[in-house]
Design a protein around this motif. Structure first.
Motif, PDB file in Angstrom:
ATOM      1  N   GLU A  90      45.933   2.442  23.609  1.00  0.00           N
ATOM      2  CA  GLU A  90      46.183   2.719  22.248  1.00  0.00           C
ATOM      3  C   GLU A  90      46.212   4.203  21.865  1.00  0.00           C
ATOM      4  OE1 GLU A  90      47.737   0.813  20.128  1.00  0.00           O
ATOM      5  OE2 GLU A  90      47.630  -0.922  21.300  1.00  0.00           O
ATOM      6  N   SER A  91      45.105   4.936  22.303  1.00  0.00           N
ATOM      7  CA  SER A  91      44.966   6.337  22.156  1.00  0.00           C
ATOM      8  C   SER A  91      46.085   6.983  22.658  1.00  0.00           C
ATOM      9  CB  SER A  91      43.594   6.797  22.979  1.00  0.00           C
ATOM     10  OG  SER A  91      43.482   8.271  22.614  1.00  0.00           O
ATOM     11  N   GLY A  92      46.602   6.706  23.753  1.00  0.00           N
ATOM     12  CA  GLY A  92      47.947   7.413  24.250  1.00  0.00           C
ATOM     13  C   GLY A  92      49.310   7.250  23.435  1.00  0.00           C
ATOM     14  N   ARG A  93      49.194   5.943  22.868  1.00  0.00           N
ATOM     15  CA  ARG A  93      50.435   5.479  21.866  1.00  0.00           C
ATOM     16  C   ARG A  93      50.123   6.500  20.723  1.00  0.00           C
ATOM     17  NH1 ARG A  93      50.045  -1.014  22.867  1.00  0.00           N
ATOM     18  NH2 ARG A  93      50.968  -0.912  24.831  1.00  0.00           N
ATOM     19  N   ALA A  94      48.813   6.586  20.208  1.00  0.00           N
ATOM     20  CA  ALA A  94      48.690   7.489  18.776  1.00  0.00           C
ATOM     21  C   ALA A  94      49.060   8.852  19.075  1.00  0.00           C
ATOM     22  CB  ALA A  94      47.418   7.017  18.401  1.00  0.00           C
ATOM     23  N   ALA A  95      48.610   9.314  20.248  1.00  0.00           N
ATOM     24  CA  ALA A  95      48.781  10.666  20.411  1.00  0.00           C
ATOM     25  C   ALA A  95      50.545  10.984  20.677  1.00  0.00           C
ATOM     26  CB  ALA A  95      48.227  10.967  21.736  1.00  0.00           C
ATOM     27  N   THR A  96      51.087  10.173  21.085  1.00  0.00           N
ATOM     28  CA  THR A  96      52.564  10.178  21.255  1.00  0.00           C
ATOM     29  C   THR A  96      53.374   9.909  19.864  1.00  0.00           C
ATOM     30  OG1 THR A  96      52.912   9.070  23.504  1.00  0.00           O
ATOM     31  CG2 THR A  96      54.921   9.203  22.137  1.00  0.00           C
ATOM     32  N   ALA A  97      52.727   9.308  18.975  1.00  0.00           N
ATOM     33  CA  ALA A  97      53.208   9.028  17.427  1.00  0.00           C
ATOM     34  C   ALA A  97      53.005  10.627  16.865  1.00  0.00           C
ATOM     35  CB  ALA A  97      52.517   7.856  16.893  1.00  0.00           C
ATOM     36  N   LEU A  98      51.859  11.147  17.124  1.00  0.00           N
ATOM     37  CA  LEU A  98      51.556  12.370  16.234  1.00  0.00           C
ATOM     38  C   LEU A  98      52.461  13.451  16.832  1.00  0.00           C
ATOM     39  CD1 LEU A  98      50.133  14.195  14.245  1.00  0.00           C
ATOM     40  CD2 LEU A  98      48.138  14.421  16.232  1.00  0.00           C
ATOM     41  N   PHE A  99      52.571  13.510  18.197  1.00  0.00           N
ATOM     42  CA  PHE A  99      53.651  14.622  18.895  1.00  0.00           C
ATOM     43  C   PHE A  99      55.011  14.267  18.359  1.00  0.00           C
ATOM     44  CE2 PHE A  99      55.781  16.952  22.149  1.00  0.00           C
ATOM     45  CZ  PHE A  99      54.965  18.049  22.256  1.00  0.00           C
ATOM     46  N   ASP A 100      55.436  13.348  18.197  1.00  0.00           N
ATOM     47  CA  ASP A 100      56.804  12.834  17.761  1.00  0.00           C
ATOM     48  C   ASP A 100      57.143  13.230  16.274  1.00  0.00           C
ATOM     49  OD1 ASP A 100      57.261  11.910  20.279  1.00  0.00           O
ATOM     50  OD2 ASP A 100      57.496   9.688  19.777  1.00  0.00           O
ATOM     51  N   ALA A 101      55.989  12.944  15.536  1.00  0.00           N
ATOM     52  CA  ALA A 101      56.008  13.378  14.156  1.00  0.00           C
ATOM     53  C   ALA A 101      56.266  14.870  14.006  1.00  0.00           C
ATOM     54  CB  ALA A 101      54.922  12.803  13.332  1.00  0.00           C
ATOM     55  N   VAL A 102      55.647  15.754  14.686  1.00  0.00           N
ATOM     56  CA  VAL A 102      55.798  17.194  14.521  1.00  0.00           C
ATOM     57  C   VAL A 102      57.097  17.545  15.121  1.00  0.00           C
ATOM     58  CG1 VAL A 102      54.841  19.388  15.364  1.00  0.00           C
ATOM     59  CG2 VAL A 102      53.162  17.414  14.764  1.00  0.00           C
ATOM     60  N   VAL A 103      57.529  16.795  16.299  1.00  0.00           N
ATOM     61  CA  VAL A 103      58.809  17.297  16.710  1.00  0.00           C
ATOM     62  C   VAL A 103      60.042  16.919  15.787  1.00  0.00           C
ATOM     63  CG1 VAL A 103      60.549  16.620  18.423  1.00  0.00           C
ATOM     64  CG2 VAL A 103      58.238  17.220  19.128  1.00  0.00           C
TER      65      VAL A 103
END
Length: 361
Positions: A90-103
């Motif tokens: 779940e931590s990895g999914r949250a990290a991906t979500a944040l990175f995607d939001a910035v992109v």
């Protein structure tokens, strides 16, 4: 090693101006994926606050115009005081979500306000380092917590077995020995009474063997050769409890369950159904498990007395923490829905590795 940007950071200005938009998109992503991060916290506030700290650090680095890799020297402070501890998946999914939001925000900028390619690369590198650092720290904290809980669970299990052997088996054998001794006392002049003592000793020995078998049965892997439905039904039969009607239903293809997941699933569902049978004072208990290519979902529901799942675990529900930990080790979750006087519902979710194509994993 350092690289100077040599100008006011356009990337930092974009992040500052659109910070709230990025965080809103990040929170929406957590909710849309039904992330288990939110099931215990009840809201995304801790994770949004952490994301804000990540972006603030990146903005600070960009404003300084210096890109200096930190290595791992700041991992110890990555979570911050009271920071969230989450399962690595779940931590990895949250990290991906944040990175995607910035992109998404950066690509949405107009040509005139969008950072240059070089600065964008620096931004992504800084963001990546910050996210990975926090993801790593959370994962390490979570694994350490689970290892400690496993050690504690093993100690609790040893104490439980010792207590059952002492209270049940040893106590019954001590009583049987007493009956045997009384048989010797009465054998010569009161043969009828001596026979009664011998019969009582035999019955007590049989009871002690039954208690010993029950302890041993709890130590065996019950799912190795039997189906999940059969194992759960046999466990109910072995409990010997009467009162509630229990309906067990297992659907789907159990071949999709890896051996380790099958065993853990059985232990989780078994604990839930045992609690319901022994402590819910219910008239009807339903146990439902559905196995799909990519996940397992289960529910154990009763119409009993219910309890407050937020309060300290009531007597008979001490296994709830163990159920949650077993599920977390597999990247899943256990959710409790109950209130006093309204029965209880235990929801179980376990993700399964595979391509979800319908073929066994």
């Amino acid at each position: 090693m350092e690289a100077r940007l040599g100008m006011r950071s356009t990337a930092a200005a974009v992040l500052e101006r659109r910070m709230d938009e990025i965080l809103a998109a990040y929170e929406a992503a957590l909710h849309s994926t039904d992330s288990s991060l939110l099931r215990e916290e009840r809201n995304a506030e801790p994770y949004v606050a952490e994301a804000r700290r990540v972006l603030a650090h990146v903005i600070s680095e960009l404003h300084r115009g210096t890109y200096l890799p930190h290595g791992t020297d700041y991992l110890g402070d990555a979570l911050g005081p009271g920071g969230p501890r989450t399962h690595p998946v779940e931590s990895g999914r949250a990290a991906t979500a944040l990175f995607d939001a910035v992109v998404v925000v950066l690509t949405d900028e107009s040509e005139t306000s969008r950072p240059a390619a070089a600065e964008t690369a620096v931004l992504f590198s800084l963001l990546h380092r910050q996210i990975v650092a926090r993801h790593t720290a959370r994962s390490v904290a979570h694994i350490g917590y689970l290892l400690e809980r496993i050690r504690s669970a093993h100690n609790d299990e040893r104490r439980r077995i010792a207590r059952e052997l002492h209270d049940e088996v040893a106590g019954q054998l001590g009583t049987a020995l007493n009956w045997f001794e009384l048989h010797e006392v009465y054998e010569s002049d009161q043969p009828e009474l001596a026979r009664q003592k011998l019969d009582a000793a035999r019955a007590t020995v049989r009871d002690s063997l039954g208690s010993l078998r029950e302890v041993m049965t709890g130590l065996r892997h019950r799912i190795d050769t039997a189906s999940l439905h059969t194992a759960l039904t046999q466990d109910l039969d072995g409990m010997g409890e009467e009162g509630a009607e229990v309906r067990v239903s297992v659907t789907g293809d159990e071949s999709w369950l890896p051996p380790g997941a099958a065993e853990e699933l059985f232990l989780i569902v078994r604990e839930a159904q045992r609690n319901a049978v022994r402590h819910a004072r219910a008239t009807l208990i339903t146990v439902e498990v559905h196995v799909a290519p990519g996940e397992v979902r289960g529910a154990v529901e009763d119409d009993g007395i219910g309890f407050d799942p937020v309060a300290t675990a009531p007597r008979g529900h001490s296994g709830m923490l163990s159920m949650r930990e077993r599920a977390e080790l597999l990247g899943g979750s256990v959710t409790v829905e109950s209130q006093p006087g309204c029965g209880a519902r235990i929801l179980i979710f376990l993700p399964l590795e595979g391509d979800n194509s319908g073929e066994p994993a």
